[in-house]
Design a protein around this motif. Structure first.
Motif, PDB file in Angstrom:
ATOM      1  N   ASP A   1       0.835  -1.206   0.000  1.00 55.63           N
ATOM      2  CA  ASP A   1       0.000   0.000   0.000  1.00 55.63           C
ATOM      3  C   ASP A   1       0.871   1.258   0.000  1.00 55.63           C
ATOM      4  OD1 ASP A   1      -2.434  -1.294  -0.026  1.00 55.63           O
ATOM      5  OD2 ASP A   1      -2.811  -1.082   2.132  1.00 55.63           O
ATOM      6  N   ARG A   2       0.462   2.232  -0.797  1.00 54.65           N
ATOM      7  CA  ARG A   2       1.113   3.539  -0.851  1.00 54.65           C
ATOM      8  C   ARG A   2       0.438   4.425   0.192  1.00 54.65           C
ATOM      9  NH1 ARG A   2      -0.937   7.175  -4.844  1.00 54.65           N
ATOM     10  NH2 ARG A   2       0.382   9.007  -5.214  1.00 54.65           N
ATOM     11  N   VAL A   3       1.211   4.851   1.209  1.00 59.69           N
ATOM     12  CA  VAL A   3       0.575   5.501   2.353  1.00 59.69           C
ATOM     13  C   VAL A   3       1.199   6.857   2.666  1.00 59.69           C
ATOM     14  CG1 VAL A   3      -0.215   3.376   3.446  1.00 59.69           C
ATOM     15  CG2 VAL A   3       2.071   4.260   3.985  1.00 59.69           C
ATOM     16  N   MET A   4       0.366   7.720   3.257  1.00 61.31           N
ATOM     17  CA  MET A   4       0.792   8.996   3.826  1.00 61.31           C
ATOM     18  C   MET A   4       0.589   8.894   5.334  1.00 61.31           C
ATOM     19  SD  MET A   4      -2.398  11.029   2.087  1.00 61.31           S
ATOM     20  CE  MET A   4      -1.986  12.671   2.661  1.00 61.31           C
ATOM     21  N   VAL A   5       1.552   9.418   6.085  1.00 58.05           N
ATOM     22  CA  VAL A   5       1.551   9.222   7.532  1.00 58.05           C
ATOM     23  C   VAL A   5       1.531  10.586   8.221  1.00 58.05           C
ATOM     24  CG1 VAL A   5       2.737   8.147   9.484  1.00 58.05           C
ATOM     25  CG2 VAL A   5       2.903   7.108   7.203  1.00 58.05           C
ATOM     26  N   PRO A   6       0.483  10.903   8.986  1.00 56.59           N
ATOM     27  CA  PRO A   6       0.469  12.183   9.693  1.00 56.59           C
ATOM     28  C   PRO A   6       1.590  12.244  10.715  1.00 56.59           C
ATOM     29  CG  PRO A   6      -1.289  10.770  10.502  1.00 56.59           C
ATOM     30  CD  PRO A   6      -0.681  10.066   9.321  1.00 56.59           C
ATOM     31  N   PHE A   7       2.053  13.447  11.016  1.00 58.08           N
ATOM     32  CA  PHE A   7       3.165  13.545  11.969  1.00 58.08           C
ATOM     33  C   PHE A   7       2.754  13.163  13.380  1.00 58.08           C
ATOM     34  CE2 PHE A   7       1.656  17.991  12.708  1.00 58.08           C
ATOM     35  CZ  PHE A   7       1.755  18.073  14.086  1.00 58.08           C
ATOM     36  N   ASN A   8       1.453  13.228  13.694  1.00 61.84           N
ATOM     37  CA  ASN A   8       0.972  12.825  15.008  1.00 61.84           C
ATOM     38  C   ASN A   8       0.999  11.303  15.136  1.00 61.84           C
ATOM     39  OD1 ASN A   8      -1.611  14.757  13.800  1.00 61.84           O
ATOM     40  ND2 ASN A   8      -0.242  15.650  15.318  1.00 61.84           N
ATOM     41  N   ILE A   9       1.516  10.811  16.248  1.00 64.59           N
ATOM     42  CA  ILE A   9       1.345   9.408  16.618  1.00 64.59           C
ATOM     43  C   ILE A   9       0.269   9.381  17.693  1.00 64.59           C
ATOM     44  CG2 ILE A   9       2.463   7.348  17.549  1.00 64.59           C
ATOM     45  CD1 ILE A   9       5.141   8.576  16.595  1.00 64.59           C
ATOM     46  N   TYR A  10      -0.788   8.606  17.484  1.00 63.12           N
ATOM     47  CA  TYR A  10      -1.900   8.628  18.428  1.00 63.12           C
ATOM     48  C   TYR A  10      -2.615   7.281  18.431  1.00 63.12           C
ATOM     49  CZ  TYR A  10      -4.560   9.718  14.156  1.00 63.12           C
ATOM     50  OH  TYR A  10      -5.106   9.699  12.905  1.00 63.12           O
ATOM     51  N   CYS A  11      -3.267   6.994  19.577  1.00 65.60           N
ATOM     52  CA  CYS A  11      -3.857   5.670  19.768  1.00 65.60           C
ATOM     53  C   CYS A  11      -5.221   5.522  19.124  1.00 65.60           C
ATOM     54  CB  CYS A  11      -3.934   5.355  21.262  1.00 65.60           C
ATOM     55  SG  CYS A  11      -5.205   6.306  22.171  1.00 65.60           S
ATOM     56  N   GLY A  12      -5.962   6.627  18.999  1.00 58.30           N
ATOM     57  CA  GLY A  12      -7.286   6.575  18.398  1.00 58.30           C
ATOM     58  C   GLY A  12      -8.409   6.256  19.355  1.00 58.30           C
ATOM     59  N   THR A  13      -8.106   5.938  20.617  1.00 56.55           N
ATOM     60  CA  THR A  13      -9.155   5.484  21.531  1.00 56.55           C
ATOM     61  C   THR A  13      -9.236   6.255  22.846  1.00 56.55           C
ATOM     62  OG1 THR A  13      -7.668   3.810  22.452  1.00 56.55           O
ATOM     63  CG2 THR A  13      -9.083   3.137  20.624  1.00 56.55           C
ATOM     64  N   CYS A  14      -8.246   7.043  23.201  1.00 53.59           N
ATOM     65  CA  CYS A  14      -8.256   7.748  24.483  1.00 53.59           C
ATOM     66  C   CYS A  14      -9.276   8.895  24.455  1.00 53.59           C
ATOM     67  CB  CYS A  14      -6.861   8.267  24.829  1.00 53.59           C
ATOM     68  SG  CYS A  14      -6.310   9.658  23.797  1.00 53.59           S
ATOM     69  N   TRP A  15      -9.452   9.563  25.600  1.00 55.28           N
ATOM     70  CA  TRP A  15     -10.420  10.653  25.724  1.00 55.28           C
ATOM     71  C   TRP A  15     -10.176  11.732  24.668  1.00 55.28           C
ATOM     72  CZ3 TRP A  15     -10.999  15.839  26.540  1.00 55.28           C
ATOM     73  CH2 TRP A  15     -12.207  16.290  27.093  1.00 55.28           C
ATOM     74  N   PHE A  16      -8.904  12.059  24.420  1.00 56.10           N
ATOM     75  CA  PHE A  16      -8.559  13.136  23.485  1.00 56.10           C
ATOM     76  C   PHE A  16      -8.753  12.690  22.039  1.00 56.10           C
ATOM     77  CE2 PHE A  16      -6.277  13.818  27.426  1.00 56.10           C
ATOM     78  CZ  PHE A  16      -6.644  15.116  27.730  1.00 56.10           C
ATOM     79  N   CYS A  17      -8.283  11.503  21.706  1.00 60.32           N
ATOM     80  CA  CYS A  17      -8.459  11.002  20.340  1.00 60.32           C
ATOM     81  C   CYS A  17      -9.934  10.877  19.979  1.00 60.32           C
ATOM     82  CB  CYS A  17      -7.766   9.651  20.181  1.00 60.32           C
ATOM     83  SG  CYS A  17      -5.953   9.729  20.165  1.00 60.32           S
ATOM     84  N   ALA A  18     -10.761  10.480  20.950  1.00 60.88           N
ATOM     85  CA  ALA A  18     -12.200  10.340  20.695  1.00 60.88           C
ATOM     86  C   ALA A  18     -12.836  11.661  20.327  1.00 60.88           C
ATOM     87  CB  ALA A  18     -12.894   9.738  21.917  1.00 60.88           C
ATOM     88  N   ARG A  19     -12.189  12.765  20.667  1.00 62.49           N
ATOM     89  CA  ARG A  19     -12.698  14.100  20.359  1.00 62.49           C
ATOM     90  C   ARG A  19     -11.914  14.773  19.234  1.00 62.49           C
ATOM     91  NH1 ARG A  19     -13.832  12.225  25.014  1.00 62.49           N
ATOM     92  NH2 ARG A  19     -15.693  12.855  26.171  1.00 62.49           N
ATOM     93  N   GLY A  20     -11.143  13.995  18.511  1.00 61.05           N
ATOM     94  CA  GLY A  20     -10.403  14.516  17.363  1.00 61.05           C
ATOM     95  C   GLY A  20      -9.147  15.269  17.714  1.00 61.05           C
ATOM     96  N   LEU A  21      -8.738  15.241  18.987  1.00 59.33           N
ATOM     97  CA  LEU A  21      -7.524  15.943  19.415  1.00 59.33           C
ATOM     98  C   LEU A  21      -6.330  14.984  19.321  1.00 59.33           C
ATOM     99  CD1 LEU A  21      -9.062  17.794  22.489  1.00 59.33           C
ATOM    100  CD2 LEU A  21      -8.485  18.786  20.260  1.00 59.33           C
ATOM    101  N   PHE A  22      -6.043  14.562  18.101  1.00 64.80           N
ATOM    102  CA  PHE A  22      -5.038  13.522  17.890  1.00 64.80           C
ATOM    103  C   PHE A  22      -3.652  13.950  18.349  1.00 64.80           C
ATOM    104  CE2 PHE A  22      -7.958  12.863  14.067  1.00 64.80           C
ATOM    105  CZ  PHE A  22      -8.800  12.019  14.769  1.00 64.80           C
ATOM    106  N   SER A  23      -3.378  15.256  18.274  1.00 67.35           N
ATOM    107  CA  SER A  23      -2.055  15.741  18.679  1.00 67.35           C
ATOM    108  C   SER A  23      -1.885  15.745  20.186  1.00 67.35           C
ATOM    109  CB  SER A  23      -1.822  17.149  18.124  1.00 67.35           C
ATOM    110  OG  SER A  23      -2.885  18.022  18.486  1.00 67.35           O
ATOM    111  N   ASN A  24      -2.960  15.482  20.927  1.00 70.71           N
ATOM    112  CA  ASN A  24      -2.904  15.484  22.397  1.00 70.71           C
ATOM    113  C   ASN A  24      -3.150  14.097  22.978  1.00 70.71           C
ATOM    114  OD1 ASN A  24      -4.642  18.352  21.689  1.00 70.71           O
ATOM    115  ND2 ASN A  24      -2.646  18.490  22.650  1.00 70.71           N
TER     116      ASN A  24
END
Length: 382
Positions: free
Chosen positions: A80-103
């Motif tokens: 797969d040809r992929v683009m990777v955002p600079f943020n590393i994030y889990c996708g499931t914590c309180w912040f990720c659930a609200r779209g605050l991936f950088s936090n």
């Protein structure tokens, strides 16, 4: 593999490092096809960010092809040809659930503010970055996306940070139709912020910088009015004169710690690794907007002291909005703009540098040589 490694302030080398391996079932290994040097990488290069360790590989902007996936990865497969955002994030914590991936709360044991960032010191989690031939991508089902067939690799690369951050900066400004928007800094993020301001309805866009070749790019790429601050005694007075003595409606600080600071800040940054960032551009923003305006901050600041004129901001009733960009949240709208032809991200790319020459690339970029605005790194070029 070959990779850029940090050897101390102003010293980067290309050396052999072990090819990264899958360490967790959610990991992917990506063969990097394009990377970039970001203006915020220069804070690391200058030795002005805490806990930048010898041997660390920089680079938080990269695209490539999936080489291997962990046993739990479902959304990606080899090739797969992929683009990777600079943020590393889990996708499931309180912040990720609200779209605050950088936090994200789960990916950086070294800080409570910022989440994980590729190649940005142990302050941001200690993850090696993409200025290398291969990189380990944690939470591979969450961060990376398959690049659309119609999108150019360089355009995808610039969506992984610079374009998304500039767009986010304009978004934080809450721009409404007809607003006067001033952008401090005509580097890549500032250029993208200025161009994005028009997409959000700005009636007038002003860019402030001190390098003529960058101001020229602001005129041709972002269609902005431009002013060289070295040619004016007082930037704040200039902005008031330009806006009927009221001030701008929105200011975007796309400079951060790259502005010239005072002696104390330079000493503490270089000697004690206490980089908070010079407040010059941010204070210009606070003083250069009208009462009740909004100041958006997307320039990179360190975690410690910055002498910001907070009392002025309070007394003027300003709204201050800031964060590291939650990159993937910006992609759907950016993809629409790019596909419709409203944006061509790689129009700002000025240099394409083989990885083996990255030390020269950093020197050129850091010293603003050869009209360098945005350098792209080619990890597999000879």
């Amino acid at each position: 593999m070959r990779a850029m490694v940090y050897r101390g302030p102003h010293k980067v080398r290309v050396e052999d490092k072990p090819v990264p391996v899958v360490e967790h079932p959610n990991d992917a290994i990506v063969k990097v096809e394009l990377a970039a040097i970001c203006g915020s990488d220069l804070h690391l290069y200058h030795g002005m960010m805490p806990d930048t360790r010898i041997g660390h590989t920089f680079g938080h902007e990269f695209v490539g092809r999936v080489e291997e996936v962990g046993s739990s990865v479902r959304n990606l497969q080899r090739g797969d040809r992929v683009m990777v955002p600079f943020n590393i994030y889990c996708g499931t914590c309180w912040f990720c659930a609200r779209g605050l991936f950088s936090n994200c709360h789960n990916v950086n044991p070294n800080a409570t503010a910022v989440g994980g960032i590729y190649g940005y010191s142990h302050t941001c989690g200690g993850y090696d970055g993409g200025q290398a031939q291969y990189v380990r991508v944690p939470f591979a089902d969450v961060g990376p996306s398959v690049i659309p067939d119609w999108m150019d690799d360089e355009d995808a690369l610039l969506c992984t940070d610079a374009l998304a951050t500039g767009y986010f900066g304009a978004q934080l400004g809450g721009i409404v139709e007809g607003d006067v928007v001033v952008v401090f800094g005509a580097g890549p993020v500032g250029l993208y912020a200025a161009r994005s301001a028009w997409l959000m309805g700005a009636g007038r866009v002003i860019v402030i910088d001190h390098l003529e070749y960058r101001l020229e790019k602001a005129r041709s790429f972002a269609y902005a009015e431009t002013y060289n601050f070295t040619e004016h005694d007082d930037v704040v007075v200039l902005l008031k004169r330009l806006t009927g003595h009221l001030g701008a409606d929105v200011a975007i600080d796309a400079v951060g710690a790259e502005a010239d600071g005072n002696l104390l800040q330079h000493v503490t940054s270089a000697s004690l690794k206490l980089q908070g960032g010079s407040p010059v551009a941010l204070n210009w923003a606070i003083d250069g907007v009208r009462k009740g305006a909004t100041v958006s901050v997307v320039g990179a600041y360190g975690p410690l002291f910055s002498a910001v004129k907070f009392g002025d901001a309070m007394n003027k009733g300003l709204t201050l909005r800031m964060n590291q960009a939650p990159v993937k949240r910006q992609w759907p709208r950016l993809f629409e703009h790019i596909r419709a032809g409203y944006l061509k991200p790689n129009d700002i790319v000025t240099h394409r540098i083989p990885l083996e020459h990255i030390a020269e690339g950093y020197h050129m970029f850091a010293n603003k040589l050869d009209g360098c605005i945005k350098p792209v790194v080619l990890p597999h070029a000879s």
